[in-house]
Scaffold this active site. Structure first.
Site, PDB file in Angstrom:
ATOM      1  N   LYS A 112      10.376  -8.445  46.115  1.00 58.98           N
ATOM      2  CA  LYS A 112      10.398  -9.600  44.502  1.00 58.98           C
ATOM      3  C   LYS A 112      11.339 -10.634  44.877  1.00 58.98           C
ATOM      4  O   LYS A 112      12.119 -10.574  45.374  1.00 58.98           O
ATOM      5  CB  LYS A 112      11.635  -9.131  43.486  1.00 58.98           C
ATOM      6  CG  LYS A 112      11.145  -9.066  41.865  1.00 58.98           C
ATOM      7  CD  LYS A 112      10.042  -8.188  41.178  1.00 58.98           C
ATOM      8  CE  LYS A 112       9.632  -8.807  39.823  1.00 58.98           C
ATOM      9  NZ  LYS A 112       9.194  -8.283  38.973  1.00 58.98           N
ATOM     10  N   GLY A 127       2.561  -7.461  21.375  1.00 55.56           N
ATOM     11  CA  GLY A 127       2.009  -8.280  22.596  1.00 55.56           C
ATOM     12  C   GLY A 127       0.916  -7.694  23.171  1.00 55.56           C
ATOM     13  O   GLY A 127       0.079  -6.961  22.837  1.00 55.56           O
ATOM     14  N   ASN A 128       1.105  -8.426  24.587  1.00 59.56           N
ATOM     15  CA  ASN A 128      -0.864  -8.151  25.661  1.00 59.56           C
ATOM     16  C   ASN A 128      -0.730  -6.464  25.845  1.00 59.56           C
ATOM     17  O   ASN A 128      -1.586  -5.887  25.461  1.00 59.56           O
ATOM     18  CB  ASN A 128      -0.761  -8.750  26.254  1.00 59.56           C
ATOM     19  CG  ASN A 128      -1.196 -10.376  26.305  1.00 59.56           C
ATOM     20  OD1 ASN A 128      -1.252 -11.234  25.551  1.00 59.56           O
ATOM     21  ND2 ASN A 128      -0.021 -10.999  27.109  1.00 59.56           N
ATOM     22  N   VAL A 129       0.697  -5.958  25.896  1.00 51.79           N
ATOM     23  CA  VAL A 129       0.211  -4.223  26.354  1.00 51.79           C
ATOM     24  C   VAL A 129      -0.169  -3.474  24.873  1.00 51.79           C
ATOM     25  O   VAL A 129      -0.857  -2.852  24.984  1.00 51.79           O
ATOM     26  CB  VAL A 129       1.291  -3.870  27.138  1.00 51.79           C
ATOM     27  CG1 VAL A 129       1.751  -2.116  27.148  1.00 51.79           C
ATOM     28  CG2 VAL A 129       1.449  -4.863  28.506  1.00 51.79           C
TER      29      VAL A 129
HETATM   30  P1  NAD Z   1       4.015 -10.503  25.678  1.00 53.35           P
HETATM   31  O1  NAD Z   1       5.279 -11.216  26.016  1.00 53.35           O
HETATM   32  O2  NAD Z   1       2.533 -10.205  25.668  1.00 53.35           O
HETATM   33  O3  NAD Z   1       4.471  -8.785  24.158  1.00 53.35           O
HETATM   34  C1  NAD Z   1       6.311  -8.978  24.077  1.00 53.35           C
HETATM   35  C2  NAD Z   1       6.066  -8.493  22.633  1.00 53.35           C
HETATM   36  O4  NAD Z   1       7.471  -8.298  22.065  1.00 53.35           O
HETATM   37  C3  NAD Z   1       5.908 -10.172  22.167  1.00 53.35           C
HETATM   38  O5  NAD Z   1       4.887 -10.652  21.049  1.00 53.35           O
HETATM   39  C4  NAD Z   1       7.118 -10.219  21.420  1.00 53.35           C
HETATM   40  O6  NAD Z   1       7.221 -11.385  20.209  1.00 53.35           O
HETATM   41  C5  NAD Z   1       7.453  -9.186  21.136  1.00 53.35           C
HETATM   42  N1  NAD Z   1       9.179  -9.075  20.655  1.00 53.35           N
HETATM   43  C6  NAD Z   1      10.339  -9.497  21.424  1.00 53.35           C
HETATM   44  N2  NAD Z   1      11.488  -9.029  20.905  1.00 53.35           N
HETATM   45  C7  NAD Z   1      11.220  -7.924  20.375  1.00 53.35           C
HETATM   46  C8  NAD Z   1      11.799  -7.427  19.352  1.00 53.35           C
HETATM   47  N3  NAD Z   1      13.031  -7.494  19.261  1.00 53.35           N
HETATM   48  N4  NAD Z   1      11.403  -6.832  18.493  1.00 53.35           N
HETATM   49  C9  NAD Z   1       9.752  -6.835  18.106  1.00 53.35           C
HETATM   50  N5  NAD Z   1       9.583  -7.055  19.328  1.00 53.35           N
HETATM   51  C10 NAD Z   1       9.564  -7.872  19.802  1.00 53.35           C
HETATM   52  O7  NAD Z   1       4.868  -8.643  27.170  1.00 53.35           O
HETATM   53  P2  NAD Z   1       3.504  -7.686  27.801  1.00 53.35           P
HETATM   54  O8  NAD Z   1       2.596  -8.504  28.579  1.00 53.35           O
HETATM   55  O9  NAD Z   1       2.951  -7.497  26.366  1.00 53.35           O
HETATM   56  O10 NAD Z   1       4.391  -6.565  27.806  1.00 53.35           O
HETATM   57  C11 NAD Z   1       4.916  -5.811  26.877  1.00 53.35           C
HETATM   58  C12 NAD Z   1       6.719  -5.293  28.214  1.00 53.35           C
HETATM   59  O11 NAD Z   1       5.987  -3.978  29.279  1.00 53.35           O
HETATM   60  C13 NAD Z   1       7.392  -6.509  29.131  1.00 53.35           C
HETATM   61  O12 NAD Z   1       8.153  -5.305  29.137  1.00 53.35           O
HETATM   62  C14 NAD Z   1       6.865  -6.290  30.154  1.00 53.35           C
HETATM   63  O13 NAD Z   1       8.077  -6.242  31.180  1.00 53.35           O
HETATM   64  C15 NAD Z   1       6.558  -4.830  30.872  1.00 53.35           C
HETATM   65  N6  NAD Z   1       5.231  -4.135  31.463  1.00 53.35           N
HETATM   66  C16 NAD Z   1       4.404  -5.348  30.927  1.00 53.35           C
HETATM   67  C17 NAD Z   1       2.606  -5.485  31.657  1.00 53.35           C
HETATM   68  C18 NAD Z   1       1.570  -5.953  31.823  1.00 53.35           C
HETATM   69  O14 NAD Z   1       0.983  -5.793  32.565  1.00 53.35           O
HETATM   70  N7  NAD Z   1       2.132  -7.086  31.179  1.00 53.35           N
HETATM   71  C19 NAD Z   1       3.632  -4.677  33.236  1.00 53.35           C
HETATM   72  C20 NAD Z   1       4.350  -3.879  33.028  1.00 53.35           C
HETATM   73  C21 NAD Z   1       5.056  -3.666  32.506  1.00 53.35           C
END
Ligand code: NAD
Length: 371
Positions: free
Chosen positions: A92, A194-196
């Site tokens: 990392k 969010g996205n996931v």
């Molecule tokens: P994202 O930023 O698209 O979504 C996260 C969402 O959480 C946002 O909409 C944000 O507004 C919301 N949020 C923040 N604080 C909050 C709270 N207190 N209560 C409710 N919602 C809240 O991120 P993502 O890409 O969807 O990833 C989500 C999680 O999964 C993260 O922790 C990320 O590190 C992890 N992750 C993502 C991937 C990936 O492929 N995108 C891979 C492995 C791990």
């Protein structure tokens, strides 16, 4: 090797002691006066292959804080890649800087040259504050970068694959907890829209689960409610929902002393990284509360699987097939935990370490039999 999540780096011990205490192989400190670049690349373990892990840009308040983060995160990647069965090690990088002020093409191209200098021992990708634009700039100077845009032949957004892996892992948890992996009629509380979450909720609603969702932003909630029939919950109330499964998909550290007593679920299974505020304390507290926990880095490995696929020429179908194996991996982790009377997070750590040990022995045989 002890996982270092939640563990402070002791400032009074030497740099080498810090590296050796968690068996890090190499730290590369990158500095460029002209662009203002200050970065630390952490290579934890390359037994299984080159160290892969994203670059994070953050306004760390001290070099020690940045070092602590890179040591913790790079070690986490070793475990994630090992359990996912990938031929990759853990690495990392962190850039010390303000993402709103310090970014420039020269800055990221300079950083790319440092990565190129490592000749493939470290491969970078996106992470916090590092998106496709920065990845393209880094890529101008190095081939050791993955997670590039679809438009230039890359894998693009990893979220659909992460979500699919998380969904399969959730089904595996249901199989172990209820004897069936059918999620129809099950109630799932998803933290974050969010996205996931979007893709995860798609799988869940299609399989007949009843979904509750929370987010701190209304527009994020709307993106979900425009497409799916879900019940919206206030962000502070998501822990209290009387659901079968709680799925953290927003922030780290949310399984803690305050939230565990609120949880009414049987299973915690979500995509967020570093869900347990303290791995040891809260991993055990979940067990004593009768809650099954799917270790985060096992269930959310779809993102890593996706970018790893790009290294071999990206194929979306192959990435999804590999992510579907998270189901079997979760079953293996839960069985190992039961057989060895340990919490699932400890079981996955041991499985990760066992694979590295076994492969390092094979490599030893190669080394001793080669001329
Ligand atoms: P994202 O930023 O698209 O979504 C996260 C969402 O959480 C946002 O909409 C944000 O507004 C919301 N949020 C923040 N604080 C909050 C709270 N207190 N209560 C409710 N919602 C809240 O991120 P993502 O890409 O969807 O990833 C989500 C999680 O999964 C993260 O922790 C990320 O590190 C992890 N992750 C993502 C991937 C990936 O492929 N995108 C891979 C492995 C791990």
């Amino acid at each position: 090797m002890e996982p270092i999540t939640g563990q402070e780096v002791n400032h009074s011990i030497s740099l080498f002691d810090q590296l050796q205490s968690n068996e890090h192989e190499q730290i590369v400190v990158c500095s460029d006066k002209d662009t203002g670049l200050k970065a630390i690349i952490g290579i934890h373990d390359t037994t299984l292959g080159p160290a892969l892990g994203g670059t994070r840009m953050w306004p760390y308040t001290s070099d020690q804080e940045a070092l602590r983060d890179v040591l913790r995160l790079s070690k986490g990647m070793t475990y994630k890649a090992s359990v996912a069965g990938l031929n990759l090690g853990g690495g990392k990088a962190v850039i010390i800087g303000d993402p709103r002020k310090d970014k420039s093409e020269a800055f990221f191209r300079t950083y790319g040259r440092f990565i190129e200098g490592l000749a493939g021992r470290y491969i970078t990708a996106e992470d916090v504050s590092i998106g496709l634009k920065e990845i393209e700039q880094i890529r101008m100077e190095t081939q050791y970068v993955t997670g590039i845009p679809e438009s230039v032949g890359g894998s693009g957004d990893p979220s659909p694959v992460t979500a699919y892996g998380t969904y399969m892992g959730m089904k595996a948890c249901a199989k172990k907890m209820y004897g069936s992996d059918d999620l129809s009629g099950k109630e799932v509380a998803v933290q974050g829209a969010g996205n996931v979450s979007w893709y995860l909720i798609k799988h869940l609603t299609e399989s007949g689960a009843k979904v509750y969702v929370s987010d701190i932003y209304d527009d994020k909630i709307k993106q979900v409610t425009d497409h799916f029939d879900v019940k919206v919950v206030d962000p502070d109330d998501i822990y209290d929902v009387n659901a079968d499964i709680f799925s953290p998909c927003a922030l780290g550290g949310i399984i803690n002393d305050k939230t565990i007593p609120k949880l009414k679920c049987d299973i915690v299974a979500g995509a967020a990284n570093n869900q347990l505020d303290d791995e040891h304390t809260h991993g055990r507290k979940l067990i004593s509360s009768g809650i099954m926990y799917a270790p985060d880095y096992v269930i959310n490995a779809g993102g890593l699987i996706n970018v790893a696929n790009e290294l071999e020429g990206y194929n979306a179908e192959r990435a999804l097939t590999q992510a579907s194996r998270i189901y079997d991996k979760i079953v293996e982790v839960m069985d190992y935990a039961t057989e060895n009377d340990m919490p699932p997070y400890e079981a996955s750590n041991e499985l990760a370490e066992n694979r590295i040990k076994a492969i390092s022995k094979i490599k030893g045989i190669y080394a001793s039999s080669s001329p």
